[in-house]
Design a protein around this motif. Structure first.
Motif, PDB file in Angstrom:
ATOM      1  N   VAL A  52      13.589 -19.511  11.132  1.00  0.00           N
ATOM      2  CA  VAL A  52      13.730 -19.290   9.688  1.00  0.00           C
ATOM      3  C   VAL A  52      14.935 -18.418   9.340  1.00  0.00           C
ATOM      4  CG1 VAL A  52      12.582 -18.317   7.659  1.00  0.00           C
ATOM      5  CG2 VAL A  52      11.274 -19.632   9.321  1.00  0.00           C
ATOM      6  N   MET A  53      15.140 -17.310  10.076  1.00  0.00           N
ATOM      7  CA  MET A  53      16.155 -16.329   9.672  1.00  0.00           C
ATOM      8  C   MET A  53      17.319 -16.149  10.647  1.00  0.00           C
ATOM      9  SD  MET A  53      15.174 -15.586   6.747  1.00  0.00           S
ATOM     10  CE  MET A  53      16.615 -14.615   6.462  1.00  0.00           C
ATOM     11  N   GLY A  54      17.247 -16.729  11.810  1.00  0.00           N
ATOM     12  CA  GLY A  54      18.352 -16.590  12.756  1.00  0.00           C
ATOM     13  C   GLY A  54      18.313 -15.282  13.524  1.00  0.00           C
ATOM     14  N   THR A  55      19.489 -14.824  13.927  1.00  0.00           N
ATOM     15  CA  THR A  55      19.604 -13.653  14.798  1.00  0.00           C
ATOM     16  C   THR A  55      19.017 -12.374  14.193  1.00  0.00           C
ATOM     17  OG1 THR A  55      21.560 -14.623  15.807  1.00  0.00           O
ATOM     18  CG2 THR A  55      21.201 -12.287  16.184  1.00  0.00           C
ATOM     19  N   PRO A  56      19.305 -12.015  12.938  1.00  0.00           N
ATOM     20  CA  PRO A  56      18.682 -10.791  12.398  1.00  0.00           C
ATOM     21  C   PRO A  56      17.155 -10.876  12.380  1.00  0.00           C
ATOM     22  CG  PRO A  56      20.493 -11.476  10.995  1.00  0.00           C
ATOM     23  CD  PRO A  56      20.273 -12.577  11.980  1.00  0.00           C
ATOM     24  N   GLY A  57      16.619 -12.070  12.143  1.00  0.00           N
ATOM     25  CA  GLY A  57      15.166 -12.249  12.165  1.00  0.00           C
ATOM     26  C   GLY A  57      14.596 -12.060  13.550  1.00  0.00           C
ATOM     27  N   VAL A  58      15.312 -12.563  14.552  1.00  0.00           N
ATOM     28  CA  VAL A  58      14.862 -12.388  15.942  1.00  0.00           C
ATOM     29  C   VAL A  58      14.851 -10.910  16.309  1.00  0.00           C
ATOM     30  CG1 VAL A  58      15.481 -12.797  18.363  1.00  0.00           C
ATOM     31  CG2 VAL A  58      15.576 -14.666  16.719  1.00  0.00           C
ATOM     32  N   TYR A  59      15.919 -10.196  15.956  1.00  0.00           N
ATOM     33  CA  TYR A  59      15.974  -8.769  16.275  1.00  0.00           C
ATOM     34  C   TYR A  59      14.866  -7.998  15.566  1.00  0.00           C
ATOM     35  CZ  TYR A  59      20.578  -9.527  18.366  1.00  0.00           C
ATOM     36  OH  TYR A  59      21.618  -9.949  19.152  1.00  0.00           O
ATOM     37  N   GLY A  60      14.653  -8.294  14.294  1.00  0.00           N
ATOM     38  CA  GLY A  60      13.602  -7.611  13.540  1.00  0.00           C
ATOM     39  C   GLY A  60      12.222  -7.891  14.102  1.00  0.00           C
ATOM     40  N   ALA A  61      11.941  -9.174  14.390  1.00  0.00           N
ATOM     41  CA  ALA A  61      10.625  -9.544  14.910  1.00  0.00           C
ATOM     42  C   ALA A  61      10.413  -9.009  16.323  1.00  0.00           C
ATOM     43  CB  ALA A  61      10.463 -11.059  14.886  1.00  0.00           C
ATOM     44  N   ALA A  62      11.445  -9.063  17.150  1.00  0.00           N
ATOM     45  CA  ALA A  62      11.305  -8.572  18.530  1.00  0.00           C
ATOM     46  C   ALA A  62      11.069  -7.069  18.558  1.00  0.00           C
ATOM     47  CB  ALA A  62      12.546  -8.926  19.348  1.00  0.00           C
ATOM     48  N   PHE A  63      11.833  -6.334  17.765  1.00  0.00           N
ATOM     49  CA  PHE A  63      11.641  -4.886  17.717  1.00  0.00           C
ATOM     50  C   PHE A  63      10.253  -4.541  17.185  1.00  0.00           C
ATOM     51  CE2 PHE A  63      11.978  -0.738  15.654  1.00  0.00           C
ATOM     52  CZ  PHE A  63      12.369   0.023  16.748  1.00  0.00           C
TER      53      PHE A  63
END
Length: 158
Positions: A52-63
């Motif tokens: 849905v959101m790309g790289t910033p979404g991955v970083y936010g969800a992973a953190f």
């Protein structure tokens, strides 16, 4: 002897006898259940955020997944530290663990929510979803533990 069940909690042969044994089994089962469910839920949230959101979404969800799963282990650790105390102290430790977990997640959300490298909604949704899932896993683990109230049935006086 123990065996793993499909939910990741431990089912020991025979009931737990005595408060210390009950709390050790309960905290171990809660920690395993919360860790397994937290990791699985975090991976699903990271995958959805990636699409849905790309790289910033991955970083936010992973953190958020790491923080929420790590904070979920606080309650079993506090309970384990209070095994030899009164039952009221164990209940207080359990409540303090839940409240502290919620406070940690709110602090993370409000302090890192405006970071440009993290997608705020991915961070918030993952924190909430993992918090609810791990809390439910801890409750399920508590439900699965066999607790004997009274004397040990194997003792000669029973």
């Amino acid at each position: 002897m123990w065996r793993w069940d499909r939910w990741g909690t431990v089912d020991y042969d025979g009931p737990a006898v005595g408060q210390a044994q009950v709390i050790r089994r309960l905290s171990g089962s809660m920690a395993r259940g919360a860790a397994l469910v937290g990791v699985a839920t975090s991976l699903v949230c990271v995958a959805v955020a990636a699409v849905v959101m790309g790289t910033p979404g991955v970083y936010g969800a992973a953190f958020a997944g790491v923080v929420a799963t790590g904070s979920a282990l606080l309650t079993p650790v506090l309970m384990l530290r209070t095994t030899e105390l009164d039952p009221a102290a164990v209940m207080l430790a359990s409540f303090v663990g839940l409240a502290t977990k919620a406070i940690i997640l709110l602090i993370v959300l409000f302090t890192l929510g405006n970071d440009s490298g993290l997608h705020r909604m991915s961070l918030a949704v993952t924190l909430l979803v993992v918090f609810v899932a791990t809390t439910a896993a801890e409750a399920w683990a508590g439900h699965k533990i066999k607790i004997l109230i009274g004397s040990d049935p194997a003792s000669p006086s029973a």
